[in-house]
Structures are given as C-alpha cells and as structure tokens.
Design a protein around this motif. Structure first.
Motif, PDB file in Angstrom:
ATOM      1  N   SER A 394       1.210  -1.593  -0.045  1.00 32.67           N
ATOM      2  CA  SER A 394       0.012  -0.348   0.110  1.00 32.67           C
ATOM      3  C   SER A 394       0.725   1.154   0.249  1.00 32.67           C
ATOM      4  O   SER A 394       2.125   1.447   0.575  1.00 32.67           O
ATOM      5  N   ASP A 412      -3.677   0.383  -2.342  1.00 42.31           N
ATOM      6  CA  ASP A 412      -4.422  -0.446  -1.222  1.00 42.31           C
ATOM      7  C   ASP A 412      -4.387  -2.256  -2.047  1.00 42.31           C
ATOM      8  O   ASP A 412      -4.804  -2.221  -2.322  1.00 42.31           O
ATOM      9  N   ILE A 415      -7.086  -4.628  -0.307  1.00 39.74           N
ATOM     10  CA  ILE A 415      -8.124  -5.370  -0.654  1.00 39.74           C
ATOM     11  C   ILE A 415      -7.561  -6.475  -0.925  1.00 39.74           C
ATOM     12  O   ILE A 415      -6.940  -7.544  -1.521  1.00 39.74           O
ATOM     13  N   THR A 416      -8.919  -7.417  -0.703  1.00 37.92           N
ATOM     14  CA  THR A 416      -8.814  -8.613  -1.457  1.00 37.92           C
ATOM     15  C   THR A 416      -9.905  -8.601  -2.667  1.00 37.92           C
ATOM     16  O   THR A 416      -9.452 -10.071  -2.982  1.00 37.92           O
ATOM     17  N   LYS A 417     -10.262  -7.959  -3.230  1.00 41.79           N
ATOM     18  CA  LYS A 417     -11.254  -7.947  -4.494  1.00 41.79           C
ATOM     19  C   LYS A 417      -9.955  -8.501  -5.448  1.00 41.79           C
ATOM     20  O   LYS A 417      -8.701  -7.986  -5.073  1.00 41.79           O
ATOM     21  N   MET A 420      -9.075  -4.213  -8.826  1.00 42.29           N
ATOM     22  CA  MET A 420      -8.480  -2.569  -8.303  1.00 42.29           C
ATOM     23  C   MET A 420      -8.595  -2.060  -8.813  1.00 42.29           C
ATOM     24  O   MET A 420      -8.711  -1.713 -10.693  1.00 42.29           O
TER      25      MET A 420
END
Length: 534
Positions: A394, A412, A415-417, A420
């Motif tokens: 990050s 970031d 994040i778990t997605k 991005m």
C-alpha cells in the motif's frame, strides 16, 4: 625447580593473553537489505590473522545497532571465539557530505557578510569626515560665490555616492543575513537527526596459521527503511495502465551508503513475529462495592476488563511490484525481495531517495463514474485484474493521464478483491449536470401531514470522439422512523437499493451523445416538525 618454571610460564602466558592488542580494521559497506522499517548492513574487511588469538575491532559503526543481530563470517578457516559490541561516546559519527556542504556555504556567506560590514564602516567614516569639514574659507575672509557653488557640488555629489553605496551594501547584507538564517535552520535540522556517537564491535578470532582473510560482518540498524511510491500512467482506452513501482529509501545510521548494492524487502522486523494464541474468554457480571469510608449507600461500579485473557499480540497494522532487467525478484514464504543490480548512494540525512524497482504494463478496463449530487464531474476509473501477483504494498500513487500529472491517489494492497480500481482523475470532456425539475417540486399540507415532492434530472454528455461507459449514482432518502414516509415515484430504470436508497445507472454513450435521467420521490411527515436535511 621444574614446578616453579611451569608456574612462571603459565603466568607469562596469561599475561600475554591479557595484553592482547586490538587491531582496528577498515571496513566498507558492500550491500544493504532495506526493510520497511530497519535495514541489514553488510560490510567486508581484509585482515591478516596471526597464529593464535586475534582481537579485531570494527569502529565507527551505526549508533542504533542491534547487538543481537551481529553475524560474522569469512573466506578462510578460522574460529570465532567471541563477539562484543559497545557504544563509543568518544568518537562522533562521520559528518555527512550534505552537512559539510552547508557548513562550507555558511563559512562563505559569513565571509561575504563580514566584508559588507567592513565596507559600511568605511563609508560611514567617510560620511562623518565630509559632514565635519563643511566650512568654506576662513573666518576673516568672505567666500567667493563660484567657490561656494563648486564646493557645494562636490559635497552633494560625494555624499550622494556614499549614501547610495551604504544603501546598496545594506541591501546586500540583509540578503546575506536571510541566507545565513536559512542555512542555519537546515543545518540544525540535519544535526538534530544525525547520530552523535558510534558503535564498536570487537571480535576475538583464533587462527591455526598466519593467513590473509576477508571478513564478512552484518548487523541490523533501526534508523532506516523504505516506503513504496507509484507512478500510474494511462492514455485511456484501449491502452494499458503502466505502473512504475519505486521505493523511497531513507536512512539516518550515521554512515553514508556509498555506491552500494541495495535489496528492498517487504519484510518488517519491527513487528512482533510471535504467533498469537487464543485463550478462553470468560464472561462476568459487573459487581459493586460500598465505599466504607463514608458509611453511605453510595456504590462504586467496578468494571471488569472485557477480555481477561492475554492480549492477542502479533496483530498489528502492517505499514507494510514487464520487470526491469537490473532488478531480481525473490519470492519467499512470507516476504518478497527486490535485488537492485544498479548501485546507489544513500546519504545519512533522512532524505528520501527514489529507487526504481519495476514497471508493469497491465491490461485494464476503463469506465467513467459520477455522483453529481456531491461532485458534478466524471472520473475515469481503470480496473486492473490479477494485480495481486505483482507483490505490491500500500502506498501513494502519482497519477498521469495522457502525459499530464493530474494528482495523487492511493493504492490499497490490502483489499481482497480480484480487481483493483485506480482513479485516473476527472475528464472535463464528459459533462455532468444535475438540477431540480421546477414544475414538479412542491410542498403541500394535507390534514396533519406535510408532503414534499421532489424531482431531479441528471444529464450526462459525452464530448469525446470515442464511445464511453459511465456509472451514474444518486440517491433517494431513507427513513428510520414511522413518522417519515418516503415514496419513490420514478427512477428512469435505475437499480434501486431500497435499504440504502442508492440509485445506479450504467450508460453507454456514443461520441457527442447525451442522456438524461429523471427520478422523483415524495416525503410525508408531521406538519409540526421540520426535517433538517431534506
């Protein structure tokens, strides 16, 4: 007699060992592994080892050196008997080139300032001399008019020159004083960061034969680290998003890293690396006790800790990358290391030094987004997939769109997605407008209730020469009390989340095309009350 000789020999041997002379070796920093917080310094030194014990001293090392991290090795067969480290308060750390440069500038400016002061003194003396010799002619004789005019012209001309000189030199002196103050402030700042003393490491080495050896010394210091920074560049669809990954490296160890090989690690030795354990969490009722000092009925509440178990140490916020040919990536079990093949020089001044790590050209899907209730502007978003394979941390990102710097954002990495979203800034060629529909907006009173009816129109125009996709978001208010009733009248086909009130449209606009979206709602509430945020 033999016993006496044996005792004498032993005493002589112990005396010789006690009088072993330390030899100071010159070592140089060859490479540094920089962690997010802290750094591992790797030094080398050439030394001649004599048969028996040798006391080798490394001096002038970093003040904040972690003694438990010291490691020593070599390229020859010998035995390391002991390693000791101690703070050396008698020897100051080496002066950094930046501090030396500022001190030289201060001396130069000081000399110029002193010269101006002396010039002003000379001209002030001349001015006093002129003013004290104003009489023309003797006391018994008159003054010829022409002589008087000539003398007056001389005084006027010279006094004018002297005054102008004093003014010019005074202005120069004031400028030099301001420069001196700035240099002093900068020097004070650097001196406050600089380490005032050093650390020495003394190593006892036992060798069987005389040999020339190379010693390898490594240790960890705390006053160093690096932070990630990104340059994100895009030219819009259908071009990829280019992400340049850099590390801002800084250090205040007291030793400059001159022309060293750097390795940037995503590890953070400052964190607690002990895995936490979960212990039983027992619930208890709150208990009370009576204060006997006052013999009253006053009770004082005793609040028990919410969790009696030991805190779950180890959980902390981690302050927590086409690759370049001169950067080698090593993916470990828990950390990633980037070995920079190009040597860098990092001064011990706490300043950031940008080190290039990697550059990636990533395929991206582009989409516009607008929420005109809050900002009547369209923002371009770049959606990047498979980003989690890049070993990113990050950090701050500088955004460039079509070759122009448009601002800063943040990446970031937590994040778990899988996708991005990168905000690439506003696009003025996509116009957004939001306004009330005047003929529809009204207030009315029916019985004990008041009704407020609102209608709004959002218009989006694509001023680009290519088609675009844009997500438009707005909202209808929601109520958390029975006294306020919200009725949706029209949404223009929006996806409506009744729990949050969010309205969302996805529009496909061709070049030069405009579309309008209309939504209406009604709010009913008691006429005796007022809604503050309607």
């Amino acid at each position: 007699m033999k016993l006496q000789m044996t005792v004498i020999c032993l005493l002589f041997s112990f005396f010789c060992i006690g009088q072993e002379k330390e030899r100071t070796v010159q070592s140089s920093i060859e490479s540094v592994t920089v962690f997010v917080r802290k750094a591992q310094i790797n030094r080398t030194a050439n030394v001649t080892l004599n048969p028996g014990n040798n006391l080798i001293k490394f001096e002038g090392l970093a003040q904040n050196l972690d003694g438990s991290s010291i490691q020593l090795g070599g390229n020859k067969e010998f035995t390391i008997v002991a390693v000791n480290h101690s703070r050396n308060y008698m020897k100051n750390a080496a002066v950094s080139p930046r501090i030396k440069s500022i001190k030289d500038s201060l001396n130069d400016v000081g000399f110029k300032l002193e010269m101006r002061n002396r010039f002003i003194s000379v001209y002030e003396e001349e001015k006093s001399l002129l003013l004290s010799n104003k009489s023309v002619g003797g006391s018994q004789s008159g003054v010829d008019v022409e002589d008087l005019i000539e003398v007056a012209d001389l005084y006027r001309s010279r006094l004018k020159e002297v005054e102008m000189k004093i003014m010019d030199i005074t202005e120069e002196r004031n400028k030099l004083k301001k420069i001196t103050e700035r240099l002093k402030r900068q020097l004070n700042q650097l001196n406050s960061r600089a380490n005032k003393n050093t650390t020495d490491i003394v190593v006892r080495i036992s060798a069987d034969v005389k040999m020339n050896a190379k010693l390898f010394l490594s240790y960890v210091v705390s006053d160093a680290g690096w932070t990630p920074i990104y340059d994100v560049r895009s030219k819009g669809s259908p071009n990829p998003v280019n992400i340049a990954y850099k590390g801002n490296v800084w250090q205040l160890t007291g030793n400059d890293w001159n022309n060293v090989m750097l390795t940037l690690s995503t590890g953070n030795p400052s964190l607690n690396n002990t895995a936490p354990s979960v212990t039983p969490w027992t619930l208890r009722f709150k208990s009370y006790r009576t204060d006997q000092r006052y013999m009253s009925n006053r009770s004082y509440e005793i609040e028990e800790a919410e969790n009696d178990a030991m805190p779950m140490s180890g959980f902390a916020d981690n302050d927590d990358i086409s690759a370049r040919l001169d950067v080698r990536v090593s993916q470990g079990t828990v950390n990633t290391e980037f070995k920079i093949e190009t040597p860098y020089t990092i001064a011990s001044d706490g300043q950031y030094n940008a080190v290039e790590i990697q550059t990636h050209a990533l395929p991206a899907e582009y989409e516009y987004y607008t929420a005109p209730k809050f900002e009547k502007a369209a923002f371009l978003l770049g959606k990047v997939t498979n980003w989690n394979e890049l070993n990113l941390l990050s950090g701050k990102a500088n955004i460039y769109y079509d070759g122009t710097f448009i601002g800063s954002s943040n990446i970031d990495a937590d994040i778990t997605k899988d996708t991005m979203e990168l905000s690439l800034g506003r696009d003025p060629s996509v116009a957004v407008e939001r306004k009330k529909i005047k003929d529809f907006c009204k207030n009315s009173v029916i019985g004990g209730s008041k009704k407020t009816t609102l209608g709004l129109e959002v218009t989006v125009r694509n001023g680009k020469s290519v088609p675009i996709s844009i997500v438009v978001q707005d909202q209808i208010p929601i109520s958390n009390t029975k006294e306020i009733e919200v009725t949706t009248l029209e949404t223009s086909g929006a996806k409506h989340n009744t729990e949050t009130g969010l309205l969302e449209w996805v529009l496909e606009l061709g070049p030069g095309e405009s579309k309008s979206l209309i939504f209406k709602y009604q709010v009913k509430y008691p006429k005796s009350k007022t809604i503050s945020n309607l």
